[in-house]
Design a protein around this motif. Structure first.
Motif, PDB file in Angstrom:
ATOM      1  N   PRO A 159      14.739  44.122 -37.939  1.00 20.18           N
ATOM      2  CA  PRO A 159      15.812  43.287 -37.369  1.00 20.18           C
ATOM      3  C   PRO A 159      15.387  41.831 -37.265  1.00 20.18           C
ATOM      4  CG  PRO A 159      14.749  44.594 -35.660  1.00 20.18           C
ATOM      5  CD  PRO A 159      14.220  45.098 -36.972  1.00 20.18           C
ATOM      6  N   ARG A 160      16.331  40.958 -37.504  1.00 19.72           N
ATOM      7  CA  ARG A 160      16.050  39.533 -37.411  1.00 19.72           C
ATOM      8  C   ARG A 160      15.993  39.077 -35.963  1.00 19.72           C
ATOM      9  NH1 ARG A 160      20.205  36.324 -41.035  1.00 19.72           N
ATOM     10  NH2 ARG A 160      21.690  37.678 -39.947  1.00 19.72           N
ATOM     11  N   SER A 161      15.246  38.025 -35.730  1.00 13.22           N
ATOM     12  CA  SER A 161      15.155  37.481 -34.383  1.00 13.22           C
ATOM     13  C   SER A 161      16.453  36.759 -34.025  1.00 13.22           C
ATOM     14  CB  SER A 161      13.982  36.503 -34.274  1.00 13.22           C
ATOM     15  OG  SER A 161      14.225  35.359 -35.074  1.00 13.22           O
ATOM     16  N   SER A 162      16.659  36.548 -32.727  1.00 12.26           N
ATOM     17  CA  SER A 162      17.861  35.849 -32.269  1.00 12.26           C
ATOM     18  C   SER A 162      17.924  34.435 -32.828  1.00 12.26           C
ATOM     19  CB  SER A 162      17.885  35.803 -30.738  1.00 12.26           C
ATOM     20  OG  SER A 162      17.934  37.099 -30.198  1.00 12.26           O
ATOM     21  N   LEU A 163      16.751  33.797 -32.950  1.00 15.95           N
ATOM     22  CA  LEU A 163      16.711  32.427 -33.462  1.00 15.95           C
ATOM     23  C   LEU A 163      17.136  32.370 -34.921  1.00 15.95           C
ATOM     24  CD1 LEU A 163      16.010  29.543 -32.637  1.00 15.95           C
ATOM     25  CD2 LEU A 163      13.673  29.949 -33.448  1.00 15.95           C
ATOM     26  N   SER A 164      16.661  33.329 -35.727  1.00 15.25           N
ATOM     27  CA  SER A 164      17.028  33.333 -37.144  1.00 15.25           C
ATOM     28  C   SER A 164      18.518  33.616 -37.325  1.00 15.25           C
ATOM     29  CB  SER A 164      16.195  34.372 -37.907  1.00 15.25           C
ATOM     30  OG  SER A 164      16.483  35.684 -37.454  1.00 15.25           O
ATOM     31  N   VAL A 172      23.944  31.506 -38.551  1.00 12.87           N
ATOM     32  CA  VAL A 172      25.322  31.224 -38.137  1.00 12.87           C
ATOM     33  C   VAL A 172      25.617  29.740 -38.250  1.00 12.87           C
ATOM     34  CG1 VAL A 172      26.875  31.175 -36.142  1.00 12.87           C
ATOM     35  CG2 VAL A 172      25.532  33.224 -36.620  1.00 12.87           C
ATOM     36  N   TRP A 173      24.700  28.899 -37.780  1.00  6.35           N
ATOM     37  CA  TRP A 173      24.904  27.448 -37.859  1.00  6.35           C
ATOM     38  C   TRP A 173      25.033  26.988 -39.298  1.00  6.35           C
ATOM     39  CZ3 TRP A 173      20.976  25.127 -33.775  1.00  6.35           C
ATOM     40  CH2 TRP A 173      21.429  25.459 -32.490  1.00  6.35           C
ATOM     41  N   ASN A 174      24.200  27.544 -40.177  1.00  7.37           N
ATOM     42  CA  ASN A 174      24.246  27.155 -41.591  1.00  7.37           C
ATOM     43  C   ASN A 174      25.594  27.514 -42.208  1.00  7.37           C
ATOM     44  OD1 ASN A 174      22.932  26.303 -44.183  1.00  7.37           O
ATOM     45  ND2 ASN A 174      23.279  28.443 -44.684  1.00  7.37           N
ATOM     46  N   ALA A 175      26.063  28.730 -41.930  1.00  4.97           N
ATOM     47  CA  ALA A 175      27.352  29.163 -42.480  1.00  4.97           C
ATOM     48  C   ALA A 175      28.503  28.329 -41.912  1.00  4.97           C
ATOM     49  CB  ALA A 175      27.565  30.645 -42.172  1.00  4.97           C
ATOM     50  N   LEU A 176      28.459  28.079 -40.607  1.00  6.61           N
ATOM     51  CA  LEU A 176      29.504  27.259 -39.985  1.00  6.61           C
ATOM     52  C   LEU A 176      29.482  25.830 -40.502  1.00  6.61           C
ATOM     53  CD1 LEU A 176      29.355  28.414 -36.244  1.00  6.61           C
ATOM     54  CD2 LEU A 176      31.216  28.812 -37.861  1.00  6.61           C
TER      55      LEU A 176
END
Length: 270
Positions: A13-18, A23-27
């Motif tokens: 599982p990915r970390s919360s930060l990743s 999400v920021w990159n996609a947004l």
């Protein structure tokens, strides 16, 4: 002999930060495409707004035969003030509508209302910085000096302006979504900021007994400090200081984050 790992093995599982950065990159990419292709030639209008304002004011000052403003080159002085102000205005105004414009994305649990505000602010900051740099390079082509006397001070001035705008944007994004009428009221109240921030005239020209009221506006501090970092002979208002600029930024961001956390579920549900 050890068996080969199964092709269907579950990845770690990915970390919360990743997840947040993804999400920021996609947004960011989504907002950039929407902003630059909202209408035919939308990107041209984004560039033309500060350019036309700067050209109009330069023409006005040329007619008045003004080459310097409070000891600064009037062309560079205007570009810094107008582009800096419009960048700040776009950051908090676009942030104000970020939550409402991205309601459909909140169906994904990874996307939070605060993400949309931060990403919009980042996009407007990037575009504003590019426009400012492009205009300064044009002035340099015509022989104007665009190298700041104090580069570190200019960087901190610009960052302070953006942080203040982000704080205001975080607060307004909650208020405007919970109370839709608030957006119209805010736009009306913020119209005088164009003048009160000193975008087109030096605040040092205001009488001292009234000037302290103008400097309750944090953007006035930021623009004045930004200009003074470029010109060693600029007669800046003594009221401008980094302490107030960053104190306002810290307080507004803290309040904005608190409102985002407190009303997160309501922002998702509405």
């Amino acid at each position: 002999m050890d068996s080969a790992p199964s092709s269907g093995a579950i990845s770690a599982p990915r970390s919360s930060l990743s997840v947040t950065f993804a999400v920021w990159n996609a947004l960011f990419l989504r907002e950039a495409v929407a902003r630059l292709s909202a209408t035919r030639g939308a990107w041209v209008l984004i560039v033309l707004e500060p350019v036309l304002h700067a050209c109009f004011m330069l023409l006005l000052y040329t007619v008045l035969r003004t080459r310097t403003m409070a000891g600064a080159d009037v062309a560079v002085w205007l570009v810094l003030g107008l582009t800096g102000y419009f960048t700040v205005q776009n950051v908090f105004q676009r942030s104000m509508g970020a939550v409402d414009a991205n309601k459909a994305l909140f169906a994904y649990r990874q996307v939070r209302p605060i993400d949309t505000v931060i990403v919009r602010a980042a996009l407007e900051t990037l575009m504003g910085f590019i426009i400012l740099l492009a205009l300064l390079l044009v002035l340099a082509f015509f022989g104007r000096s665009i190298i700041p006397e104090s580069p570190i001070e200019s960087i901190f001035s610009f960052i302070g302006l953006i942080l203040c705008a982000l704080g205001v944007g975080l607060i307004l994004s909650v208020l405007s979504d919970l109370v839709p009428e608030a957006a119209n009221l805010v736009n009306f109240l913020f119209r005088p900021l164009y003048l009160l921030s000193g975008a087109i005239f030096p605040l040092s020209a205001i009488p001292i007994k009234y000037r302290e009221w103008a400097f309750l506006n944090p953007f006035a501090h930021g623009l004045e400090l930004l200009r003074s970092s470029f010109f060693p002979t600029y007669h800046a208002s003594p009221e401008a200081n980094f302490k107030y600029l960053y104190a306002f930024a810290a307080c507004s961001i803290f309040l904005g984050l608190a409102l985002q956390v407190r009303f997160s579920q309501r922002l998702r549900a509405q």
